[in-house]
Write a protein that holds these residues in place. Structure first.
Motif, PDB file in Angstrom:
ATOM      1  N   THR A 221     -18.248  66.013 -19.997  1.00  0.00           N
ATOM      2  CA  THR A 221     -19.625  66.663 -20.339  1.00  0.00           C
ATOM      3  C   THR A 221     -20.659  66.113 -20.966  1.00  0.00           C
ATOM      4  O   THR A 221     -19.819  65.074 -22.003  1.00  0.00           O
ATOM      5  N   GLY A 222     -21.360  66.980 -21.617  1.00  0.00           N
ATOM      6  CA  GLY A 222     -22.271  65.980 -22.374  1.00  0.00           C
ATOM      7  C   GLY A 222     -23.024  65.438 -22.043  1.00  0.00           C
ATOM      8  O   GLY A 222     -23.226  64.166 -21.107  1.00  0.00           O
ATOM      9  N   ASP A 223     -24.975  65.551 -22.388  1.00  0.00           N
ATOM     10  CA  ASP A 223     -26.097  65.011 -21.900  1.00  0.00           C
ATOM     11  C   ASP A 223     -25.673  63.697 -21.698  1.00  0.00           C
ATOM     12  O   ASP A 223     -26.246  62.147 -21.658  1.00  0.00           O
TER      13      ASP A 223
ATOM     14  N   LYS B 110     -22.114  68.646 -29.810  1.00  0.00           N
ATOM     15  CA  LYS B 110     -23.055  70.381 -28.487  1.00  0.00           C
ATOM     16  C   LYS B 110     -22.302  70.152 -27.257  1.00  0.00           C
ATOM     17  O   LYS B 110     -22.953  71.304 -26.482  1.00  0.00           O
ATOM     18  N   GLY B 111     -21.893  69.432 -26.635  1.00  0.00           N
ATOM     19  CA  GLY B 111     -21.599  68.809 -25.449  1.00  0.00           C
ATOM     20  C   GLY B 111     -20.108  70.362 -25.478  1.00  0.00           C
ATOM     21  O   GLY B 111     -20.331  70.549 -23.980  1.00  0.00           O
ATOM     22  N   ILE B 112     -19.690  70.065 -26.507  1.00  0.00           N
ATOM     23  CA  ILE B 112     -18.339  71.440 -26.510  1.00  0.00           C
ATOM     24  C   ILE B 112     -18.591  72.216 -26.125  1.00  0.00           C
ATOM     25  O   ILE B 112     -18.182  73.405 -25.229  1.00  0.00           O
TER      26      ILE B 112
ATOM     27  N   VAL C 153      -6.830  73.044 -27.562  1.00  0.00           N
ATOM     28  CA  VAL C 153      -7.455  72.203 -28.510  1.00  0.00           C
ATOM     29  C   VAL C 153      -7.450  71.016 -27.511  1.00  0.00           C
ATOM     30  O   VAL C 153      -6.967  69.850 -26.775  1.00  0.00           O
ATOM     31  N   ILE C 154      -8.555  70.307 -28.291  1.00  0.00           N
ATOM     32  CA  ILE C 154     -10.106  68.958 -28.166  1.00  0.00           C
ATOM     33  C   ILE C 154      -9.115  68.075 -29.361  1.00  0.00           C
ATOM     34  O   ILE C 154      -9.944  68.542 -30.307  1.00  0.00           O
ATOM     35  N   GLU C 155      -9.029  67.477 -28.647  1.00  0.00           N
ATOM     36  CA  GLU C 155      -9.001  65.413 -29.590  1.00  0.00           C
ATOM     37  C   GLU C 155     -10.553  65.092 -29.053  1.00  0.00           C
ATOM     38  O   GLU C 155     -10.961  64.184 -28.108  1.00  0.00           O
ATOM     39  N   ASP C 156     -10.815  64.516 -30.057  1.00  0.00           N
ATOM     40  CA  ASP C 156     -11.728  63.142 -29.707  1.00  0.00           C
ATOM     41  C   ASP C 156     -12.445  62.047 -31.087  1.00  0.00           C
ATOM     42  O   ASP C 156     -11.755  62.468 -31.990  1.00  0.00           O
ATOM     43  N   PHE C 157     -12.769  60.872 -30.687  1.00  0.00           N
ATOM     44  CA  PHE C 157     -12.620  59.953 -31.405  1.00  0.00           C
ATOM     45  C   PHE C 157     -14.481  60.179 -32.376  1.00  0.00           C
ATOM     46  O   PHE C 157     -14.813  59.164 -33.807  1.00  0.00           O
ATOM     47  N   ALA C 158     -15.258  60.707 -32.782  1.00  0.00           N
ATOM     48  CA  ALA C 158     -16.658  61.353 -32.541  1.00  0.00           C
ATOM     49  C   ALA C 158     -16.187  60.656 -34.409  1.00  0.00           C
ATOM     50  O   ALA C 158     -15.709  61.499 -35.337  1.00  0.00           O
ATOM     51  N   HIS C 159     -17.313  59.855 -35.116  1.00  0.00           N
ATOM     52  CA  HIS C 159     -17.368  59.506 -36.140  1.00  0.00           C
ATOM     53  C   HIS C 159     -18.866  59.579 -36.691  1.00  0.00           C
ATOM     54  O   HIS C 159     -18.436  60.136 -37.301  1.00  0.00           O
TER      55      HIS C 159
ATOM     56  N   VAL D 103     -16.553  77.883 -30.629  1.00  0.00           N
ATOM     57  CA  VAL D 103     -15.810  76.436 -31.729  1.00  0.00           C
ATOM     58  C   VAL D 103     -15.889  75.751 -32.706  1.00  0.00           C
ATOM     59  O   VAL D 103     -16.388  75.991 -33.742  1.00  0.00           O
ATOM     60  N   PHE D 104     -14.431  75.498 -33.115  1.00  0.00           N
ATOM     61  CA  PHE D 104     -14.316  75.208 -34.123  1.00  0.00           C
ATOM     62  C   PHE D 104     -14.568  73.930 -34.462  1.00  0.00           C
ATOM     63  O   PHE D 104     -13.673  73.101 -33.969  1.00  0.00           O
ATOM     64  N   SER D 105     -14.945  73.192 -35.446  1.00  0.00           N
ATOM     65  CA  SER D 105     -15.814  71.779 -35.304  1.00  0.00           C
ATOM     66  C   SER D 105     -14.235  71.535 -35.995  1.00  0.00           C
ATOM     67  O   SER D 105     -14.961  71.550 -37.374  1.00  0.00           O
ATOM     68  N   VAL D 106     -13.002  70.772 -36.306  1.00  0.00           N
ATOM     69  CA  VAL D 106     -12.835  69.995 -37.254  1.00  0.00           C
ATOM     70  C   VAL D 106     -12.869  68.290 -37.371  1.00  0.00           C
ATOM     71  O   VAL D 106     -13.090  67.887 -37.137  1.00  0.00           O
ATOM     72  N   PHE D 107     -13.235  68.112 -38.453  1.00  0.00           N
ATOM     73  CA  PHE D 107     -13.684  67.038 -38.818  1.00  0.00           C
ATOM     74  C   PHE D 107     -13.052  65.548 -39.821  1.00  0.00           C
ATOM     75  O   PHE D 107     -12.982  66.369 -41.242  1.00  0.00           O
ATOM     76  N   GLU D 108     -12.716  64.626 -39.839  1.00  0.00           N
ATOM     77  CA  GLU D 108     -12.047  63.705 -41.053  1.00  0.00           C
ATOM     78  C   GLU D 108     -12.913  62.776 -41.397  1.00  0.00           C
ATOM     79  O   GLU D 108     -13.058  61.554 -39.884  1.00  0.00           O
ATOM     80  N   PRO D 109     -13.317  62.472 -42.288  1.00  0.00           N
ATOM     81  CA  PRO D 109     -14.222  61.586 -42.446  1.00  0.00           C
ATOM     82  C   PRO D 109     -13.339  59.908 -42.700  1.00  0.00           C
ATOM     83  O   PRO D 109     -12.723  60.008 -44.169  1.00  0.00           O
TER      84      PRO D 109
END
Length: 469
Positions: free
Chosen positions: A286-288, A352-354, A336-342, A363-369
């Protein structure tokens, strides 16, 4: 690298995505491979284990005893590293990963280099799968594990080698972008933004490194430049190759993507080029940004003469990449979806895509800097924009900031305060266990949890899956 089959090659920093791939390529060619790393974690550590390659934990002088015939040094290794100092003392011949790739694996093959700040791994995986389906028996090296191949590398049987062209530097003794060594003949340039704040001082320095890539493409080479990116369009002017094309959504793009559908099933699009309509193409991802990545692959495949039918079949059967929009499961009805986005742009586009793919689900957006750049203050305000359209945001404390000056450190707490001011529900946590507990309490059947990190994130994936089960 004049080595006989059976020679012992040691890789320092072996769990890096490219290093683990090179280890596999070399083992495949009959070399004895060992390697060391500070913090092995999946998917590369598991790939190495499955290949029977022993990982020595930590960098120590004794890792070079018995003495290997040759050493490949990863870019995580500094000159002061104990193992690097022992390497110099023992005078073992050594090189960097990119130089080994260029001289030893790519050689005089047709090198297809996928470069840019975003989308390299997915686009390289897609390009490799299309080339495989086109019957050209390519080799490839990818900074992730494409699900269609189940490993991140393949030795070439034919004349093509597809490789992820990283702009990160090569090694402590060779301070040039990795792609300089990859003999780039056919290049896709997806995007150019400021990133890698640990080695580039500003956007201009990043642009200078990509300018070098443009000048390396030979006259009989190919460039596909993303028309959606002003920096890419500026850099494109430096390329001397006859086959230079643009791709994008706009009317002016040489290869123009037209979206046919974008829903829970994935994406559908066609590509318009010189009055001809290529496609239609349907994909599970998914995603533009992925429509753009796929358009670049269609365009490059067309330039390389691959059959239209094979391109269609390959894209339709493309399964994506581990850790890129990877569905881990749906325990208790929570997806539950995992992504490499940082990078902020990648975070914004992934969220946006999800949310677009699952329009009727929270959608819960969970992020680790965790990356070198996201742990620094440089993108503090950009993350506010990146998360602005989110349903709900949960942030971990930035990973190990001990080597970053206090005034330059990114603050998850400050980001949460800014997000709340702009009307987004957000919270920050000290560790993965606290996030898992909060998600267990808040997530309901039908919700989606998107976890973004470019590292191990304190084992959050397994912890969350078992908590929700």
């Amino acid at each position: 690298m004049n080595l006989k089959s059976g020679s012992h090659i040691h890789l320092m920093g072996i769990c890096g995505t490219a290093m683990a791939s090179l280890a596999g390529l070399l083992k495949d060619r009959g070399f004895k491979i060992t390697g060391s790393d500070l913090n092995p974690y999946p998917p590369m550590s598991t790939q190495l284990e499955s290949l029977g390659i022993n990982i020595m934990k930590g960098y120590k002088a004794e890792n070079l005893h018995p003495k290997p015939d040759f050493v490949i040094v990863g870019n995580v290794i500094s000159a002061s590293n104990e193992e690097a100092q022992e390497l110099m003392k023992l005078q073992i011949p050594y090189t960097s990963l990119p130089k080994a790739m260029g001289e030893f694996i790519i050689g005089d093959r047709e090198s297809v280099v996928i470069s840019g700040t975003h989308g390299k791994t997915t686009t390289t995986s897609m390009m490799s799968w299309v080339a495989e389906n086109a019957g050209v028996k390519p080799g490839f090296l990818i900074g992730g594990i494409p699900k269609n191949f189940s490993q991140s590398f393949k030795n070439p049987e034919g004349n093509f080698f597809v490789i992820e062209g990283d702009e990160y530097d090569t090694a402590f003794f060779d301070k040039v972008p990795k792609f300089v060594h990859y003999k780039p003949k056919h290049v896709i340039l997806t995007s150019v933004e400021f990133d890698h704040a640990d080695i580039y001082k500003d956007l201009q320095a990043v642009k200078d490194s990509f300018a070098r890539l443009m000048t390396l493409i030979p006259e009989n080479g190919t460039l596909l430049a993303c028309a959606e990116d002003a920096n890419v369009m500026e850099l494109r002017k430096l390329a001397k190759c006859k086959n230079s094309f643009t791709y994008g959504f706009g009317e002016n793009a040489d290869f123009r993507a037209k979206v046919l559908f974008h829903n829970e099933k994935g994406i559908g699009f066609e590509v318009h080029h010189k009055g001809e309509i290529l496609g239609p193409y349907a994909m599970q991802i998914t995603g533009d940004y992925n429509i753009l990545n796929a358009t670049a692959v269609v365009a490059m495949s067309k330039c390389l003469g691959f059959s239209e039918n094979r391109i269609q079949i390959a894209l339709e059967s493309f399964e994506g990449v581990k850790r890129r929009q990877e569905i881990l499961g749906e325990p208790g009805g929570v997806l539950v979806i995992e992504d490499f986005a940082h990078h902020p742009t990648a975070v914004r586009e992934t969220v946006k895509g999800i949310q677009k793919k699952y329009p009727n689900r929270k959608v819960f957006s969970v992020f680790e800097p965790r990356s070198a750049t996201s742990r620094r203050k440089v993108f503090q305000k950009d993350y506010v924009e990146a998360f602005k359209g989110s349903h709900e945001v949960m942030l971990a404390k930035a990973f190990d900031q001990s080597k970053i000056d206090e005034e330059n450190r990114f603050s998850s707490h400050e980001l949460v305060e800014d997000l709340r001011k702009s009307g987004v529900t957000a919270a920050d946590f000290d560790n993965a266990d606290q996030i898992v507990a909060a998600l267990k309490a808040r997530a309901k059947k039908g919700d989606v949890i998107l976890i973004m990190s470019n590292g191990g994130f304190d084992g959050i994936y397994g912890k969350l899956m078992s908590a929700l089960s």
